[in-house]
Design an enzyme around this catalytic site. Structure first.
Site, PDB file in Angstrom:
ATOM      1  N   GLY A 109       0.834  -1.213   0.000  1.00 21.06           N
ATOM      2  CA  GLY A 109       0.000   0.000   0.000  1.00 21.06           C
ATOM      3  C   GLY A 109       0.854   1.242   0.000  1.00 21.06           C
ATOM      4  O   GLY A 109       2.073   1.189   0.178  1.00 21.06           O
ATOM      5  N   GLY A 142       2.713   3.719   1.385  1.00 19.83           N
ATOM      6  CA  GLY A 142       3.274   3.916   2.714  1.00 19.83           C
ATOM      7  C   GLY A 142       3.809   5.320   2.914  1.00 19.83           C
ATOM      8  O   GLY A 142       4.097   5.747   4.035  1.00 19.83           O
ATOM      9  N   LYS A 192       4.097  12.345  -3.062  1.00 19.40           N
ATOM     10  CA  LYS A 192       5.036  11.339  -2.536  1.00 19.40           C
ATOM     11  C   LYS A 192       5.896  11.959  -1.439  1.00 19.40           C
ATOM     12  O   LYS A 192       6.395  13.071  -1.597  1.00 19.40           O
ATOM     13  CB  LYS A 192       5.929  10.846  -3.674  1.00 19.40           C
ATOM     14  CG  LYS A 192       6.619   9.546  -3.378  1.00 19.40           C
ATOM     15  CD  LYS A 192       7.099   8.873  -4.641  1.00 19.40           C
ATOM     16  CE  LYS A 192       7.950   7.655  -4.354  1.00 19.40           C
ATOM     17  NZ  LYS A 192       8.414   7.006  -5.571  1.00 19.40           N
ATOM     18  N   ASP A 245       9.059   5.731   7.598  1.00 23.62           N
ATOM     19  CA  ASP A 245       8.724   7.016   8.218  1.00 23.62           C
ATOM     20  C   ASP A 245       7.787   7.863   7.360  1.00 23.62           C
ATOM     21  O   ASP A 245       7.460   8.988   7.716  1.00 23.62           O
ATOM     22  CB  ASP A 245      10.015   7.801   8.512  1.00 23.62           C
ATOM     23  CG  ASP A 245      10.829   8.058   7.250  1.00 23.62           C
ATOM     24  OD1 ASP A 245      10.359   7.705   6.148  1.00 23.62           O
ATOM     25  OD2 ASP A 245      11.940   8.617   7.365  1.00 23.62           O
ATOM     26  N   GLY A 246       7.402   7.326   6.208  1.00 25.52           N
ATOM     27  CA  GLY A 246       6.462   8.060   5.355  1.00 25.52           C
ATOM     28  C   GLY A 246       7.103   9.186   4.559  1.00 25.52           C
ATOM     29  O   GLY A 246       6.415   9.912   3.846  1.00 25.52           O
ATOM     30  N   ASP A 304       4.183  -4.567  -7.326  1.00 29.28           N
ATOM     31  CA  ASP A 304       3.540  -3.346  -6.812  1.00 29.28           C
ATOM     32  C   ASP A 304       4.072  -2.101  -7.524  1.00 29.28           C
ATOM     33  O   ASP A 304       3.518  -1.016  -7.364  1.00 29.28           O
ATOM     34  CB  ASP A 304       3.748  -3.212  -5.296  1.00 29.28           C
ATOM     35  CG  ASP A 304       5.205  -3.344  -4.893  1.00 29.28           C
ATOM     36  OD1 ASP A 304       5.798  -4.392  -5.197  1.00 29.28           O
ATOM     37  OD2 ASP A 304       5.753  -2.397  -4.301  1.00 29.28           O
ATOM     38  N   ASN A 305       5.124  -2.252  -8.299  1.00 30.87           N
ATOM     39  CA  ASN A 305       5.648  -1.113  -9.052  1.00 30.87           C
ATOM     40  C   ASN A 305       5.285  -1.196 -10.527  1.00 30.87           C
ATOM     41  O   ASN A 305       5.843  -0.480 -11.352  1.00 30.87           O
ATOM     42  CB  ASN A 305       7.170  -1.036  -8.901  1.00 30.87           C
ATOM     43  CG  ASN A 305       7.584  -0.657  -7.488  1.00 30.87           C
ATOM     44  OD1 ASN A 305       6.805  -0.060  -6.750  1.00 30.87           O
ATOM     45  ND2 ASN A 305       8.796  -1.009  -7.100  1.00 30.87           N
TER      46      ASN A 305
HETATM   47  P1  AMP Z   1       9.164   0.831  -3.211  1.00 33.25           P
HETATM   48  O1  AMP Z   1      10.150  -0.262  -3.213  1.00 33.25           O
HETATM   49  O2  AMP Z   1       9.735   2.213  -3.078  1.00 33.25           O
HETATM   50  O3  AMP Z   1       8.226   0.736  -4.359  1.00 33.25           O
HETATM   51  O4  AMP Z   1       8.296   0.668  -1.887  1.00 33.25           O
HETATM   52  C1  AMP Z   1       7.712  -0.541  -1.476  1.00 33.25           C
HETATM   53  C2  AMP Z   1       6.739  -0.295  -0.362  1.00 33.25           C
HETATM   54  O5  AMP Z   1       7.386   0.326   0.743  1.00 33.25           O
HETATM   55  C3  AMP Z   1       5.572   0.606  -0.720  1.00 33.25           C
HETATM   56  O6  AMP Z   1       4.457   0.139  -0.034  1.00 33.25           O
HETATM   57  C4  AMP Z   1       6.030   1.936  -0.206  1.00 33.25           C
HETATM   58  O7  AMP Z   1       4.954   2.796   0.065  1.00 33.25           O
HETATM   59  C5  AMP Z   1       6.750   1.541   1.068  1.00 33.25           C
HETATM   60  N1  AMP Z   1       7.758   2.529   1.487  1.00 33.25           N
HETATM   61  C6  AMP Z   1       8.947   2.794   0.891  1.00 33.25           C
HETATM   62  N2  AMP Z   1       9.614   3.749   1.567  1.00 33.25           N
HETATM   63  C7  AMP Z   1       8.841   4.089   2.632  1.00 33.25           C
HETATM   64  C8  AMP Z   1       8.971   5.021   3.697  1.00 33.25           C
HETATM   65  N3  AMP Z   1      10.037   5.788   3.841  1.00 33.25           N
HETATM   66  N4  AMP Z   1       7.958   5.085   4.583  1.00 33.25           N
HETATM   67  C9  AMP Z   1       6.874   4.317   4.463  1.00 33.25           C
HETATM   68  N5  AMP Z   1       6.683   3.427   3.488  1.00 33.25           N
HETATM   69  C10 AMP Z   1       7.651   3.311   2.571  1.00 33.25           C
HETATM   70 MG    MG Z   2       6.674   1.230  -5.053  1.00 29.64          MG
END
Ligand code: AMP
Ligand code: MG
Length: 503
Positions: A105, A107, A128, A140-141, A267-268
């Site tokens: 989801g 994040g 983002k 940490d969002g 998810d990407n």
């Molecule tokens: P990504 O590999 O960047 O596509 O991220 C995979 C998952 O991790 C997704 O659900 C993102 O929303 C979550 N995510 C990545 N970085 C963060 C972060 N700093 N804080 C919260 N969720 C994150």
């Molecule tokens: Mg992603």
């Protein structure tokens, strides 16, 4: 004349302000299980605009003068909402590095709303780095300035190259500290796309056995983005076939420009076949078929030469998730179209890069052998293809500048004779071919070291390089005065920089 008319029409279009942006939030009308409603969490330090993209603003009829307002930095720094926004974080799951993760989801991203323009198009405004959401897990969002600059610039680069991508509207910075391997500062990026629906959104409802939701999602995506399939028989299988086609085309285009995504988790993967979620991506400098751009990808699952296969693997995950809606055989048939579609698109692109107008037997081998020569010589992919445009097919021409890129000159000479004969065989004219090749072999690509140098300046509050590079990347096929340095190979410090998932 037609051009002048178009400009007039555009000028006559009423331009919107932040207060008069128009929204039609279709995703927010889906069942509550699809998302979590919440507002962005602003930075504690004041937000400031770092860069804005005028052509993206046009897509939502936003008057570019709005970029001058502090209210814009506040809005896109998560401090305020515009009338009509209904912020939410989208739910999804997905296969990460081949392993199913039941809940991912948004994040750290929030869908602010779907802005509509006067051409009847709808654009998600996705913020983002907007703070924690119920899907943040251990994160940490936040997003750091470094990674938002990389995404911002690469969106422009892809758009300039004519490759389907999410777009970036603007980049907002702050002095808030964000902790990664070292202390960095946070930033927010407004990303735009007709939809942010990912393969993983179908997977989450499939694995949770929520087949009603799965059907609602599929019907929604078809209605919004594949409406020509609305009344066809086997519409879900047809829809899947179109996703296969878009994905095959997208990955073939990535391959042709020498680009690797780096984290092709399901998810990407965009359901619209857009390049989505820029992380540790990379344009190749020296040609290396096994190029791994993501430092965290220890097994090379997402290596450059694995990407076409991973596209198929990801599509098979999507097919599995659609099993409750479509016949297995029909989905299988859709999957089987992937390889031929990919091959056709890839070969077309590579032929164009070599300036070959018509397909002939032996072309694949000619192109493969050229790539083999590049690999053996560690030659720069973008530079060599650009220089190939100046190839002389005259008798006795040695093509010295090009030749110098190759370690084994004899093998190059042998190849050059084959290439010359092939060009002559289709009556190719050198000058005409060069013009054609310059339209498909970019002069400027977003090399890692260019992004890195830009980031380092930005970390010292000098954002000038973002603007210059952004401008060059918007028209990558056109020589631009003063931009020559962007077309150079990386200096020693800039070769093999490590980029990881930590962003
Ligand atoms: P990504 O590999 O960047 O596509 O991220 C995979 C998952 O991790 C997704 O659900 C993102 O929303 C979550 N995510 C990545 N970085 C963060 C972060 N700093 N804080 C919260 N969720 C994150
Ligand atoms: Mg992603």
């Amino acid at each position: 004349m037609a051009k002048a008319m178009k400009l007039m029409v555009q000028r006559d279009m009423p331009q919107r302000t932040l207060e008069t942006l128009s929204f039609d939030n279709t995703y927010a009308r889906l069942p509550q299980a699809f998302y979590a409603r919440l507002n962005p969490t602003p930075f504690s330090e004041p937000p400031y605009l770092i860069h804005a993209n005028r052509s993206a603003a046009e897509l939502i009829d936003l008057d570019p003068e709005q970029f001058e307002r502090q209210e814009l930095a506040e809005l896109f720094g998560g401090k305020a909402l515009a009338p009509g926004m209904e912020p939410l974080a989208m739910l999804y799951s997905g296969h990460q590095f081949g392993v199913y993760v039941p809940q991912l989801g948004d994040g750290r991203a929030i869908l602010l709303g779907e802005a509509t323009n006067q051409r009847g198009q709808r654009w998600d405004l996705h913020l983002k780095g907007a703070g924690m959401t119920p899907f943040s897990r251990d994160g940490d969002g936040r997003a750091v300035l470094r990674s938002t600059i990389r995404e911002y610039l690469c969106c422009a680069a892809m758009q300039g190259l004519g490759i389907a991508t999410t777009q970036a509207l603007c980049l907002v910075g702050s002095d808030d500290k964000v902790y990664r391997e070292q202390i960095e500062t946070g930033a927010m990026l407004v990303r735009m796309a007709p939809s942010h629906v990912r393969f993983g959104m179908f997977e989450v409802f499939y694995y949770r056995k929520q087949h009603e939701h799965l059907k609602t999602l599929a019907d929604y995506v078809i209605e919004q983005h594949f409406s020509h399939l609305r009344d066809t028989g086997e519409k879900y299988a047809q829809f899947f076939s179109e996703v296969v086609e878009r994905t095959a085309r997208l990955i073939a285009q990535w391959q042709a420009v020498g680009w690797a995504h780096g984290v092709m988790n399901t998810d990407n993967m965009s359901i619209l076949g857009l390049t989505l979620d820029y992380g540790p991506y990379g344009f190749m400098d020296d040609y290396d078929a096994g190029f791994i751009c993501n430092h965290s990808d220890h097994n090379g699952r997402y290596a450059f030469n694995q990407q076409p296969y991973i596209g198929l693997w990801n599509l098979s995950c999507l097919a599995q998730a659609l099993l409750p809606l479509a016949e297995k055989e029909a989905l299988k048939a859709g999957l089987e179209t992937y390889q031929p579609l990919f091959d056709r698109e890839y070969q077309e692109r590579m032929r164009a890069k070599c300036g070959l107008s018509e397909a002939q037997a032996g072309d694949d081998e000619l192109i493969r052998d050229f790539l083999g020569l590049l690999q053996g010589s560690h030659a720069d992919y973008s530079i060599v293809f650009r220089e190939l445009g100046a190839f002389s097919s005259q008798n006795g021409a040695v093509n010295e500048t090009l030749r110098e890129h190759f370690l084994n000159r004899e093998r190059f000479d042998e190849w050059a004779v084959r290439y010359r004969d092939r060009l002559r065989g289709e009556g190719s004219r050198d000058d005409e071919r060069c013009t054609r090749m310059n339209r498909v072999n970019p002069k400027y690509v977003l090399r890692n070291y260019l992004a890195q140098a830009t980031i380092e300046k930005a970390q010292h509050k000098d954002f000038s390089e973002i603007d210059r590079l952004f401008t060059a990347l918007q028209t990558p096929f056109t020589e631009q005065p003063g931009m020559e340095s962007y077309a150079l190979p990386p200096p020693n410090w800039g070769k093999h920089l490590t980029v990881s998932c930590s962003s």
